[in-house]
Design an enzyme around this catalytic site. Structure first.
Site, short mmCIF file in Angstrom:
data_model
loop_
_atom_site.label_atom_id
_atom_site.label_comp_id
_atom_site.label_asym_id
_atom_site.label_seq_id
_atom_site.Cartn_x
_atom_site.Cartn_y
_atom_site.Cartn_z
N ILE A 131 9.02 11.78 -3.23
CA ILE A 131 8.66 13.20 -3.11
C ILE A 131 9.90 14.04 -2.86
O ILE A 131 10.08 15.11 -3.44
CB ILE A 131 7.63 13.40 -1.99
CG1 ILE A 131 6.30 12.74 -2.38
CG2 ILE A 131 7.41 14.88 -1.72
CD1 ILE A 131 5.63 13.34 -3.59
N SER A 167 2.76 15.91 4.43
CA SER A 167 1.80 15.04 5.11
C SER A 167 1.00 14.23 4.09
O SER A 167 1.38 14.16 2.91
CB SER A 167 0.87 15.87 5.99
OG SER A 167 0.10 15.03 6.83
N LYS A 202 -3.98 10.25 4.48
CA LYS A 202 -4.24 9.20 5.48
C LYS A 202 -4.21 9.74 6.90
O LYS A 202 -4.55 9.03 7.86
CB LYS A 202 -3.22 8.07 5.31
CG LYS A 202 -3.39 7.33 3.98
CD LYS A 202 -2.29 6.32 3.75
CE LYS A 202 -2.51 5.58 2.44
NZ LYS A 202 -2.49 6.47 1.25
N LYS A 238 1.17 10.52 11.14
CA LYS A 238 1.32 11.71 10.30
C LYS A 238 0.43 12.84 10.82
O LYS A 238 0.81 14.01 10.76
CB LYS A 238 0.96 11.38 8.84
CG LYS A 238 1.96 10.46 8.16
CD LYS A 238 3.36 11.05 8.12
CE LYS A 238 3.51 12.12 7.06
NZ LYS A 238 4.91 12.60 6.95
N VAL A 261 0.77 9.46 -5.04
CA VAL A 261 1.45 10.01 -6.21
C VAL A 261 1.79 8.87 -7.16
O VAL A 261 2.12 7.76 -6.74
CB VAL A 261 2.71 10.81 -5.83
CG1 VAL A 261 2.33 12.09 -5.13
CG2 VAL A 261 3.65 9.98 -4.96
N LEU A 262 1.70 9.16 -8.44
CA LEU A 262 1.89 8.13 -9.46
C LEU A 262 3.34 7.66 -9.50
O LEU A 262 4.26 8.46 -9.60
CB LEU A 262 1.51 8.69 -10.83
CG LEU A 262 0.05 9.11 -10.98
CD1 LEU A 262 -0.15 9.84 -12.29
CD2 LEU A 262 -0.86 7.92 -10.89
N GLY A 263 3.51 6.35 -9.44
CA GLY A 263 4.85 5.79 -9.63
C GLY A 263 5.77 5.88 -8.45
O GLY A 263 6.95 5.59 -8.57
N ARG A 314 -6.18 -4.96 3.75
CA ARG A 314 -5.06 -5.28 4.63
C ARG A 314 -5.21 -4.52 5.95
O ARG A 314 -6.03 -3.59 6.05
CB ARG A 314 -3.76 -4.90 3.93
CG ARG A 314 -3.50 -5.67 2.66
CD ARG A 314 -2.34 -5.11 1.86
NE ARG A 314 -2.60 -3.75 1.42
CZ ARG A 314 -1.72 -3.02 0.74
NH1 ARG A 314 -0.54 -3.52 0.45
NH2 ARG A 314 -2.02 -1.79 0.36
N GLU A 324 -6.12 -0.63 6.40
CA GLU A 324 -6.45 -0.05 5.10
C GLU A 324 -7.91 0.37 5.03
O GLU A 324 -8.81 -0.33 5.49
CB GLU A 324 -6.16 -1.08 4.00
CG GLU A 324 -6.17 -0.50 2.61
CD GLU A 324 -5.66 -1.49 1.58
OE1 GLU A 324 -4.95 -1.06 0.66
OE2 GLU A 324 -5.95 -2.69 1.71
#
Length: 628
Positions: A292, A406, A409, A421, A448-450, A539, A542
């Site tokens: 980011i 942020s 989660k 967070k 976010v993708l990737g 996990r 999660e």
């Protein structure tokens, strides 16, 4: 190959010959191909004059700048200009000669028509012959491919594919009924997008090209769904803005990726508002080398800040983002600084030297399972203590804005990372209550993708190894958005904030991770027998699903459709003092002690250490089968 000057001379001689044929041919047509004995003087007198005028007209029209092998509409326009001047000259001359020396009136029509036919037709015939000689043998070769879309981009693509030995266009499909049964470039438009499976089977094709660069994500998902279930591979073109002069090149195509299916409609931000915030300002980004943080840097430089201060604890990540600026934006002044946001002395030194006016705080530990076991106190120190240090410096040195990145989660957290967070958000809210010179804002979004450590790169690596692809639970869902979209909305939210707001990004619909895995396997050309999916269990920490708002929060609208403001509960009056005491007094606290402390500050935190007590997701997400 003939020299350019000699080729131009040949073209010039051809145009003169065309004028001769049009002039003499006009008389022959007028008299039914019998030699006009009574008009020999007119033919011989008018021909030299027309050739001189035609020479000047052709030069003026620029006919010898184009290449015949690429003869197209602009060349036809030049031919029309030359023909018009020649015809006008004929008309003027006819008015000046004596009545007994006049030419038949039909020549005023026959001459320009024949001239246009010979000049334009000759160029078109040469291009057809040349292309057939160069590419004609390739048309029957290559892999059969079906194009989706029958518009202007498809027309350009058909021409390019006919020159490639790798592809053979067999059919096109388009949802526009008016195009069904017609042809584009000699290839039939056979039906709608829904007919793709039938068309692929009929034409024995296993490849599809989406010839619609601006197709909505829903269309891409629909086409890819039909393709993967038919065992076909989908290729896409770049966005329209990336196509050079409207010309499509084969090299610009690429296989469809999972990001195309999860992609959303393009984001439009109020650039004037963002520019007012950033133009001419010194901007500091913590975690500048992360997923980011680096994208924020890429986006904010469009608004001409006077200086960008890059703060990053990873030397390699700092080097990568510094090199990006060196290569892509050497005009932007940057300062690349190694530093840890937990280091109060280093942060104070940076703020003293550079006095940033806008601060984006993206540095954080984000990996849920890693922070849950053995690293809980480090998550608190970095995510909470680091935010406290940077926010305090921002207020002390009177930065105009402070923006915390942020996560979803932080809503009803079940893990240490999410709780820290949320605690970091509370730190910013507390500084806002202090009524200092700095506006504090928070922006909350999902995956976010990737991004580094995210599920998509993990699945790609597992597929390349031959599997299995590991999914923690068959019902687990997540929100996704692209990194550029998230970064742009962060900038938009930062420019809108008056202080104290928690902005929530519109994340769309939750995606079932198992559906994501299945589609990535299919897009890679495999099926679930070749690459199996293995469920490993949730996990530590999660969730089955993520939320964007806490139960006690409500949202309010903003001027931007993809941003809403969450109204969270008030921060206790002595929060900062008590939190600082806790952070200073603890030293290497155990995971259990950290969870106990987090419960004190974040009452909505519900620790989940193992996956034994999994509860069903609420109705609003349980029915979602994913967008794929």
């Amino acid at each position: 190959m003939l020299p350019i000057a000699f080729r131009s001379l040949l073209v010039f001689l051809f145009d003169l010959f065309a004028a001769f044929v049009a002039w003499v041919g006009g008389f022959l047509l007028r008299f039914n191909f019998e030699w006009p004995v009574g008009y020999v003087n007119q033919i011989l007198f008018g021909l030299p004059l027309l050739l001189v005028v035609h020479t000047v007209a052709c030069r003026w029209a620029g006919l010898y700048r184009g290449m015949w092998v690429f003869a197209s509409l602009p060349d036809l326009k030049r031919v029309l200009k030359a023909v018009a001047v020649s015809a006008l000259a004929l008309l003027i001359v006819a008015q000046l000669v004596p009545p007994n020396f006049s030419v038949p009136r039909s020549l005023f029509l026959l001459y320009p028509l024949l001239l246009l036919l010979f000049m334009g037709g000759g160029r078109a015939a040469w291009r057809m012959w040349k292309e057939h000689r160069l590419y004609g043998g390739l048309i029957a070769q290559g892999k059969p491919v079906v194009l989706v879309g029958a518009g202007s981009r498809a027309a350009s693509l058909v021409r390019e594919l006919e020159r490639s030995p790798d592809w053979k266009v067999v059919a096109l499909v388009d949802d526009n009924r008016n195009k069904w049964g017609r042809e584009l470039g000699g290839h039939p438009v056979v039906g709608s997008l829904d007919s793709l499976p039938t068309v692929l089977e009929e034409f024995k094709a296993r490849h599809i090209i989406l010839a619609m660069p601006s197709a909505a994500p829903e269309v891409r998902r629909r086409v890819t769904q039909l393709a993967v279930h038919s065992g076909a591979q989908v290729f896409v073109l770049p966005e329209v803005d990336d196509l050079m002069s409207g010309r499509v090149a084969i090299s610009q195509m690429r296989p469809v990726e999972i990001e195309d299916l999860l992609g959303r409609d393009p984001v439009h931000i109020d650039t004037a508002h963002v520019s007012t915030m950033l133009n001419g300002r010194t901007v500091l980004v913590t975690g500048a080398g992360g997923s980011i943080g680096s994208e924020l840097c890429h986006q904010l430089v469009r608004f001409a800040p006077s200086q960008v201060v890059l703060v990053e604890t990873s030397e390699f990540a700092l080097y990568v983002i510094e090199q990006w600026f060196t290569q892509h934006r050497p005009d932007i002044r940057i300062v690349a600084l190694a530093g840890d946001v937990k280091d109060a002395h280093r942060m104070d030194e940076i703020f003293t030297l550079y006095r940033p006016q806008v601060v984006f705080h993206a540095a954080a530990y984000k990996h849920v399972p890693l922070m849950e076991v053995g690293n809980a106190w480090q998550a608190v120190r970095n995510n909470v203590g680091g935010t406290l240090v940077v926010a305090r410096c921002a207020q002390k040195y009177e930065a105009e804005r402070f923006v915390l990145i942020s996560t979803d989660k932080a809503v009803n957290p079940t893990n240490v990372m999410g709780a820290t967070k949320r605690l970091a958000e509370m730190v910013c809210e507390a500084f806002h209550v202090c009524k200092g010179p700095t506006r504090f804002g928070m922006v909350r979004f999902g995956n976010v993708l990737g991004s580094t450590g995210s599920v998509i790169p993990k699945f790609q690596e597992q597929i390349q190894r031959g599997g299995p692809v590991t999914v923690t639970h068959p019902d687990i869902t997540r929100y996704f958005m692209s990194i550029p979209e998230a970064a742009q909305l962060v900038l938009q939210a930062a420019s809108m904030g008056q202080g104290g707001e928690v902005y929530v990004l519109d994340m769309g619909y939750p995606v079932k991770i198992v559906d994501l895995a299945r589609n990535m396997i299919r897009l890679s050309g495999y099926d679930e027998e070749q690459i199996r999916i293995e469920f490993t269990g949730l996990r530590p920490g999660e969730k089955l699903y993520e939320e964007l708002l806490a139960d006690c929060e409500q949202t309010g609208p903003t001027p931007h459709t993809k941003l809403r403001i969450a109204r969270s509960r008030e921060v206790p009056p002595d929060f900062l003092l008590e939190l600082t005491t806790w952070l200073d007094n603890e030293s290497g606290a155990s995971d259990e002690a950290v969870r106990t402390g987090l419960l004190r500050w974040v009452p909505e935190y519900t620790p989940r250490i193992a996956d034994a007590a999994i509860q069903d997701a609420p109705a609003k997400t349980a029915h979602v089968a994913g967008v794929l």
